[in-house]
Design a protein around this motif. Structure first.
Motif, short mmCIF file in Angstrom:
data_model
loop_
_atom_site.label_atom_id
_atom_site.label_comp_id
_atom_site.label_asym_id
_atom_site.label_seq_id
_atom_site.Cartn_x
_atom_site.Cartn_y
_atom_site.Cartn_z
N GLU A 57 17.30 8.68 -30.75
CA GLU A 57 16.66 7.50 -30.14
C GLU A 57 17.77 6.72 -29.45
N VAL A 58 17.68 6.60 -28.12
CA VAL A 58 18.77 6.03 -27.34
C VAL A 58 18.32 4.74 -26.66
N LEU A 59 19.15 3.73 -26.77
CA LEU A 59 18.95 2.47 -26.05
C LEU A 59 20.17 2.24 -25.18
N LEU A 60 19.97 2.07 -23.88
CA LEU A 60 21.06 1.72 -22.99
C LEU A 60 20.96 0.23 -22.66
N VAL A 61 22.00 -0.49 -23.02
CA VAL A 61 22.08 -1.93 -22.76
C VAL A 61 22.97 -2.13 -21.54
N GLU A 62 22.38 -2.55 -20.43
CA GLU A 62 23.13 -2.77 -19.20
C GLU A 62 23.52 -4.24 -19.11
N VAL A 63 24.81 -4.50 -18.93
CA VAL A 63 25.35 -5.85 -18.92
C VAL A 63 25.65 -6.25 -17.47
N VAL A 64 25.13 -7.40 -17.07
CA VAL A 64 25.22 -7.83 -15.67
C VAL A 64 25.65 -9.29 -15.60
N ASP A 65 26.48 -9.60 -14.61
CA ASP A 65 26.85 -10.99 -14.30
C ASP A 65 26.16 -11.40 -13.00
N PRO A 66 25.72 -12.66 -12.86
CA PRO A 66 24.97 -13.06 -11.66
C PRO A 66 25.74 -12.87 -10.36
N ARG A 67 27.07 -13.00 -10.40
CA ARG A 67 27.85 -12.84 -9.18
C ARG A 67 27.94 -11.38 -8.73
N GLU A 68 27.50 -10.46 -9.58
CA GLU A 68 27.42 -9.06 -9.17
C GLU A 68 26.12 -8.78 -8.41
N LEU A 69 25.20 -9.72 -8.46
CA LEU A 69 23.91 -9.55 -7.80
C LEU A 69 23.85 -10.21 -6.44
N GLU A 70 24.62 -11.29 -6.27
CA GLU A 70 24.66 -11.97 -4.96
C GLU A 70 25.95 -12.75 -4.84
N LEU A 71 26.43 -12.88 -3.62
CA LEU A 71 27.67 -13.60 -3.35
C LEU A 71 27.37 -15.07 -3.02
N PRO A 72 28.17 -16.00 -3.53
CA PRO A 72 27.99 -17.41 -3.15
C PRO A 72 28.67 -17.68 -1.81
N ASP A 73 28.24 -18.68 -1.15
CA ASP A 73 28.84 -19.08 0.13
C ASP A 73 30.00 -20.03 -0.18
N VAL A 74 31.20 -19.47 -0.38
CA VAL A 74 32.37 -20.28 -0.76
C VAL A 74 33.56 -19.97 0.14
N GLY A 75 33.31 -19.47 1.35
CA GLY A 75 34.40 -19.19 2.27
C GLY A 75 35.03 -17.83 2.02
N VAL A 76 36.34 -17.74 2.27
CA VAL A 76 37.06 -16.47 2.13
C VAL A 76 37.47 -16.27 0.67
N LEU A 77 37.08 -15.12 0.12
CA LEU A 77 37.43 -14.77 -1.25
C LEU A 77 38.32 -13.52 -1.24
N THR A 78 39.28 -13.50 -2.15
CA THR A 78 40.07 -12.29 -2.37
C THR A 78 39.54 -11.61 -3.61
N LEU A 79 38.92 -10.47 -3.43
CA LEU A 79 38.31 -9.74 -4.52
C LEU A 79 39.21 -8.59 -4.93
N ARG A 80 39.27 -8.34 -6.23
CA ARG A 80 40.08 -7.25 -6.76
C ARG A 80 39.22 -6.32 -7.60
N ASP A 81 39.34 -5.03 -7.34
CA ASP A 81 38.63 -4.03 -8.12
C ASP A 81 39.35 -3.89 -9.47
N PRO A 82 38.69 -4.26 -10.58
CA PRO A 82 39.37 -4.21 -11.87
C PRO A 82 39.70 -2.80 -12.33
N GLU A 83 38.99 -1.80 -11.81
CA GLU A 83 39.24 -0.43 -12.23
C GLU A 83 40.46 0.15 -11.52
N SER A 84 40.60 -0.14 -10.21
CA SER A 84 41.69 0.45 -9.44
C SER A 84 42.79 -0.54 -9.08
N GLY A 85 42.49 -1.85 -9.14
CA GLY A 85 43.47 -2.86 -8.77
C GLY A 85 43.50 -3.16 -7.28
N ARG A 86 42.67 -2.49 -6.48
CA ARG A 86 42.67 -2.72 -5.03
C ARG A 86 42.10 -4.11 -4.71
#
Length: 310
Positions: free
Chosen positions: A207-236
């Motif tokens: 019997e398997v339950l998959l719990v998917e964890v989500v943050d609201p900023r992963e669903l939409e970007l706020p209008d806050v100008g220029v952002l520097t985003l970093r990929d936590p998996e690769s560091g890019r």
């Protein structure tokens, strides 16, 4: 923190934290499972079913269903992408809380919960403990340091491999819970996902339950100008002009498509699926999902994370 979570779970799931795990095979137990013709020397006369015996004119006995302690395992994604949060807590904190809640939900006489944590260095397995102790152990991880990105030449955390390892190490049928943000190390956002086939194979036995964890900023970007985003998996790193409305719309559409694709993949694997967000009352959302799963007319009869239900 543990007492608060324990109280929250009990309030939202009253009367559900009890009971023994019903076995999948016939054997020593107390609940009648099937009626068979009595054979001297093989069957216990104390289990004679007198109603059936009188109706058919031959002695019949009932065979009991075996009862076993529940063995549950939770696989928690603790890869670098989980160290992100813009609301009440980080995704890794929510994952730790969800693992603890599973421990509270599965507690019962003899029940035990083991855990595995997927990190940049692979999966670290922790031996099963009585469920309440396992829940406390899961919450203690909240105080640890945030995971760091893997070295440039290190192998990225692989959820698919971790699920296969979970299935191979712990084959006894029971409850298996996977807690992850389902972020692919290679950046894939559409099907097929690497974890689809391993999840389907896991759900074929458990019997398997998959719990998917989500943050609201992963669903939409706020209008806050220029952002520097970093990929936590690769560091890019990459600069993004969030003031661009079309960019925000494309991002929201891509995020919604990814959510839909992951839901379809989990559904195809015949696993239960619940999404928990860092900006919501995740205990309530988990409780609602478990309640709906328990009352579903065509619910599976395999072991359930609500051991008191059959």
């Amino acid at each position: 923190m543990f007492a608060t979570l324990d109280l929250a779970v009990r309030r939202r799931l009253p009367g559900r934290l009890h009971g023994e795990q019903a076995g999948l095979t016939l054997g020593s137990g107390t609940d009648p499972e099937e009626i068979v013709r009595y054979r001297p020397g093989e069957h216990d006369v104390r289990r004679m079913d007198w109603n059936v015996t009188a109706r058919v004119g031959e002695p019949h006995v009932w065979r009991p269903q075996a009862t076993h302690e529940l063995e549950a395992w939770v696989l928690v994604d603790d890869s670098p992408s989980m160290a992100f949060g813009t609301a009440a807590l980080e995704k890794r904190d929510l994952a730790a809380g969800a693992a603890a809640a599973i421990g509270l939900l599965t507690q019962g006489p003899g029940n035990r919960l083991g855990a595995g944590y997927l990190t940049a260095g692979g999966v670290r397995w922790e031996a099963p403990l009585p469920c309440r102790a396992a829940a406390q152990r899961a919450l203690r991880r909240r105080g640890g340091d945030a995971p760091t990105p893997a070295p440039p030449r290190a192998e990225a955390p692989d959820l698919a491999r971790a699920i296969r390892e979970l299935a191979a190490r712990h084959p006894r049928p029971g409850v298996r819970v996977v807690v992850s943000d389902l972020v692919e190390a290679d950046g894939r956002t559409d099907r097929p996902f690497a974890w689809e086939v391993p999840l389907r194979r896991l759900a074929a036995r458990h019997e398997v339950l998959l719990v998917e964890v989500v943050d609201p900023r992963e669903l939409e970007l706020p209008d806050v100008g220029v952002l520097t985003l970093r990929d936590p998996e690769s560091g890019r790193r990459r600069e993004v002009a969030t003031s661009d409305r079309r960019l925000r719309e494309r991002y929201a559409a891509a995020a919604a498509e990814h959510r839909s694709a992951t839901a379809a993949a989990v559904r195809a694997a015949r696993a239960q699926h619940v999404t928990l967000r860092t900006d919501r009352d995740w205990v309530r959302d988990l409780a609602r999902h478990l309640h709906r799963a328990a009352v579903r007319p065509n619910a599976r009869t395999a072991p359930s994370i609500t051991p008191g239900t059959r």
